[in-house]
Design an enzyme around this catalytic site. Structure first.
Site, short mmCIF file in Angstrom:
data_model
loop_
_atom_site.label_atom_id
_atom_site.label_comp_id
_atom_site.label_asym_id
_atom_site.label_seq_id
_atom_site.Cartn_x
_atom_site.Cartn_y
_atom_site.Cartn_z
N GLU A 1 37.09 45.84 38.23
CA GLU A 1 37.71 46.01 39.55
C GLU A 1 38.11 47.45 39.84
O GLU A 1 37.88 47.96 40.94
CB GLU A 1 38.93 45.09 39.70
CG GLU A 1 38.58 43.63 39.97
CD GLU A 1 38.08 42.88 38.76
OE1 GLU A 1 38.25 43.40 37.63
OE2 GLU A 1 37.53 41.77 38.90
N HIS B 1 44.16 31.80 41.61
CA HIS B 1 43.23 31.70 42.74
C HIS B 1 43.95 31.36 44.03
O HIS B 1 43.37 30.80 44.94
CB HIS B 1 42.15 30.64 42.46
CG HIS B 1 41.29 30.98 41.29
ND1 HIS B 1 41.65 30.71 40.00
CD2 HIS B 1 40.09 31.61 41.23
CE1 HIS B 1 40.70 31.14 39.18
NE2 HIS B 1 39.75 31.70 39.89
#
Ligand SMILES: Cc1ncc(C[n+]2csc(CCOP(=O)(O)OP(=O)(O)O)c2C)c(N)n1
Ligand SMILES: [Mg+2]
Length: 817
Positions: A523, A590
């Site tokens: 990332e 999530h």
């Protein structure tokens, strides 16, 4: 003979070598003087490039116009040698001179040795990089230069591989540009280093990365940093070989001028011609003055080590080599040294004089007015004492005068002395100046600022198709890729399958794998890649798969992207769009909506929170026209919800900083964004049934926030307000509350306690029940709003629950106490 042989081998004339030697002395003397200046109290802190001079001279020899540097605070010799820094500018930064001309790197905003070139013109447009030496702006966090380095190098590859881009000659000539990185030995322990090196190996990009190894990271020796105490050895697995491409790994003694020149020639040739990355481990470098001005290295280095450092000082070795090879004589070198030392001192003195001059005028003015106020005041003695204290300060700063003026004004607050007004005027002028010196350019100030991109409303007709939300985005991205060849999109699973939610489905096939790309799971380097590409003229859309994983990249986002424009005072920019999704789906990793964390760490980047995919497309369109960076967070559970594609999809834009009223109402204003909009709207319908009228406002953008102060207008009407979101208590809801109640003076209009309605403090639990009991839901909205009405008008809205059922944040029992 010996002379000819050496010079032949490295193809450098004796004159050039002596010029290098001169610069090494100039640089060393700059370090020595700089350190003294700090100890004399003329600067707050100093960190210098001593002990790393020789390899940097070699790097400057191969660096060409159009190339980029992404390095760290030891690189002054390189910057001097390449002609992008003068000693005077070096000292201007040390003294924190706030003039761009004096300190072009940072206009006094960064501590010394944080180098940058000015890549933008005064209007904020890119200069012609191919005719410039380009250095990205340095930041202090160790290893943090690595992520953007990947992007700077990757740009060359994309330019070379995509013939459509060959006319973009401001940024490239056939992708020949090399990105040079530098990093300290200890900083190679950072994950950022390994992530970026691996990415460079995978991508095969023209990156030449130098490790300046002085054996230490402050006081800690390599034994504690690096496996086998040898980063070059450790990196051998990355060596390109018969098994496949990788990096070329070199190890060289950093004090050996000739070896340094040769290795840079080899590595740069590979990079420029073949886009093969290299890592060069420069061993046996030293720190003659220790790490920085914060303490002496005698505390932690043994006598043997200190003796060795003296012996292997790279400049000493350079001198010996020059004499040994009869390139010059000791007398000639002495003369060069003497002249260079003189020059360093002279430039330092000019820098100091100019710095003093820049603040003197205001100081004299303040002192004069203070004296005139004193003459008329009952507190003459005290005021003159304030002035006397000022004159005792050896190197008075702006703040000393600011404080003295304020103290004088406080003392004389009840006196009607006309001169007081002059002092107040002085303060307000200084405040205004200081705003420019210290607080400008956090966001774009160019005509391309996102605030200048006007909103264009969506147009619908009977032909407008109703599709899954993700298809709205897909149509938009397709159009954006077709419209602008510099738009590229990349991230985990973005290429082949078109992202996990299919908004790029089929677009790699259609637009090519140099436009829509898969990346590894990395990332922070995805963000760095985006920064580097944006700095080289691309319009990148870098995807982070879920907002939960943005945390991996927060360092790069916060330290590099968010500060870039500010820390260079408008000298550099990275108009990067970060695409991600979140707020609500399943479970701890999530469902995150860590908006407070984002808002608090990313001022300098627009944070846009569209409630559906149509709004998201409008924001992408806005940001693609702007030169501000932005984070756009899509609603994770919204991709399959039906939306109508606007007929003017490619023209339609959503303006930043403008909330949208989703429902008009009169009893309570509820301010929210993102996935909560639908939830609040459904609660509003239920509340309507029992006679409570909610005004629902989607703020749409958290940064910038409600630039026209429309929220307070709603509050003026309803006198009651709820801030609802999915962050933790005190997160983005508190941010919104501060904006409305404090900045917009909303507190004037409150008839009830203002409420924040948020998720629980913990991360959301898994499953539908876990979600329901962790996150704010429609029943919570109903209960909170009802409780507010119950308190206001208990007759009309009798309590629903008894006191045993507690509504967090809204408990009349608690308030009564
Ligand atoms: C992320 C981070 N951690 C800690 C520091 C404090 N710090 C500044 S320099 C330094 C040592 C770096 O050593 P090295 O990478 O070998 O570079 P050198 O200074 O020796 O050239 C440390 C720990 C920092 N700037 N950033
Ligand atoms: Mg070191």
């Amino acid at each position: 003979m010996a002379e000819a042989k050496v010079l032949d081998q490295i193809r450098i004339s004796a004159k050039e070598i002596l010029e290098d030697y001169r610069i090494s002395i100039l640089s060393r003397e700059t370090s020595i003087i700089g350190r003294k200046e700090v100890f004399m109290g003329k600067a707050k802190f100093g960190i210098f490039g001593d002990g790393k001079e020789v390899p940097q001279l070699a790097m400057a020899r191969v660096f060409r116009k159009g190339d980029h540097r992404s390095g760290y605070y030891r690189d002054q010799t390189f910057m001097l040698a390449i002609g992008e820094l003068s000693v005077q500018q070096y000292f201007a930064q040390l003294f924190a001179h706030t003039d761009i001309e004096a300190d072009p790197s940072s206009a006094g905003r960064l501590m010394n040795s944080h180098f940058a070139t000015r890549m933008l013109d005064e209007e904020g447009n890119w200069k012609k990089q191919t005719e410039l030496i380009n250095s990205a702006s340095d930041i202090s966090p160790t290893g943090a230069q690595m992520s953007r380095l990947v992007g700077l190098a990757y740009a060359s590859k994309l330019y070379r591989k995509n013939p459509d881009l060959s006319d973009l000659t401001d940024f490239t000539i056939n992708g020949n540009e090399v990105a040079f990185g530098t990093i300290g030995n200890a900083a190679t322990s950072e994950g950022l280093f390994f992530e970026a090196v691996n990415a460079a190996g995978v991508l095969q990009i023209p990156m030449v990365l130098s490790v300046w190894d002085d054996g230490y990271g402050i006081s800690v020796p390599n034994k504690y940093h690096t496996t086998k105490e040898d980063i070059g050895k450790v990196m051998k697995g990355f060596q390109r070989d018969k098994d496949g491409p990788g990096l070329e790994i070199y190890q060289v003694n950093g004090w050996d001028y000739m070896a340094c020149v040769e290795v840079f020639e080899k590595a740069t040739k590979l990079a420029r011609e073949k886009h093969i990355p290299s890592l060069i481990h420069f061993k046996d470098l030293t720190q003659p003055l220790g790490h920085s001005t914060s303490g002496s290295h005698e505390r932690y280095k043994s006598k043997e080590r200190l003796d060795w450092e003296k012996e292997y000082d790279c400049i000493k070795k350079f001198r010996e080599w020059i004499i040994e090879n009869q390139i010059s004589t000791p007398e000639q070198l002495d003369k060069i040294e003497k002249d260079a030392k003189y020059q360093a001192k002279a430039e330092k003195e000019i820098a100091w004089a100019e710095y003093l001059e820049s603040i003197k005028h205001d100081q004299i003015e303040a002192a004069k007015i203070i004296t005139t106020v004193a003459q008329k005041s009952r507190y003459k003695r005290e005021i003159l004492e304030i002035k006397a204290e000022l004159t005792k300060i050896l190197n008075p700063l702006k703040l000393d005068f600011f404080k003295a003026v304020k103290r004088t004004l406080i003392l004389t607050r009840k006196e009607k002395i006309p001169q007081r007004q002059r002092l107040i005027n002085w303060l307000s002028k200084i405040n205004e100046d200081n705003q420019k010196f210290y607080s400008s350019h956090l966001y774009s100030e160019s005509i391309h600022s996102s605030l200048n991109i006007r909103g264009v409303k969506p147009v619908y007709s009977e032909q407008s198709k109703v599709v899954d939300g993700r298809e709205v985005l897909q149509a938009f991205f397709d159009g954006a890729l077709a419209r602008d060849k510099t738009v590229i999109a990349f991230g985990e699973d973005v290429g082949k399958i078109g992202d996990v939610n299919q908004a790029f489905a089929g677009l790699q096939k259609k637009h090519g794998d140099m436009r829509v790309m898969d990346t590894g799971i990395r990332e922070t380097t995805i963000i760095g890649e985006g920064i580097g590409l944006a700095m080289r003229g691309f319009k990148p859309i870098a995807e982070i798969q879920y907002v939960d994983y943005l945390i991996f990249a927060i360092q790069t986002l916060s330290d590099d992207l968010a500060t870039l424009h500010y820390r260079t005072k408008g000298g550099q920019k990275a108009p990067l769009i970060i695409r991600t999704r979140g707020h609500r789906l399943e479970g701890v990793w999530h469902s995150g909506s860590p908006m407070g964390m984002i808002l608090n760490s990313m001022r300098g980047v627009n944070v846009l929170v569209p409630r559906d995919m149509t709004r998201a497309a409008g924001f992408y369109n806005t940001m693609l026209q702007s030169d501000d960076p932005a984070l756009i967070i899509e609603v994770l559970n919204g991709y399959r919800l039906k939306e109508r594609i606007p007929d003017n999809l490619m023209d339609y834009t959503v303006p930043v900083g403008v909330p949208e009223v989703l429902r008009r109402g009169s009893d309570i204003t509820i301010v929210t964004y993102g996935a909560m909009c639908r939830i609040v709207m459904s609660a509003a319908e239920e509340l309507e049934k029992i006679g409570i009228s909610l005004e629902v406002i989607d703020v749409q953008t958290l940064i910038p926030f409600d630039i026209n102060h429309t929220l307070v207008e709603s509050l003026k009407k309803t006198n009651r307000i709820v801030f609802a979101d999915e962050d933790v208590p005190g997160g983005a809801s508190a941010y919104m509350m501060q904006k409305v109640l404090e900045e917009q003076n909303g507190y004037h209009y409150l008839d009830s306690k203002p409420i924040t309605l948020t998720s629980k403090e913990h991360r959301p639990a898994y499953g539908s029940d876990g979600d329901y009991f962790s996150k704010a839901n429609a029943e919570d909205v109903f209960d909170y709003v009802y409780a507010m009405m119950n308190e206001a008008d208990p007759k009309r809205f009798p309590e629903i629950y008894n006191k045993n059922y507690h509504i967090p944040q809204w408990n009349p029992e608690v308030i009564d106490n």
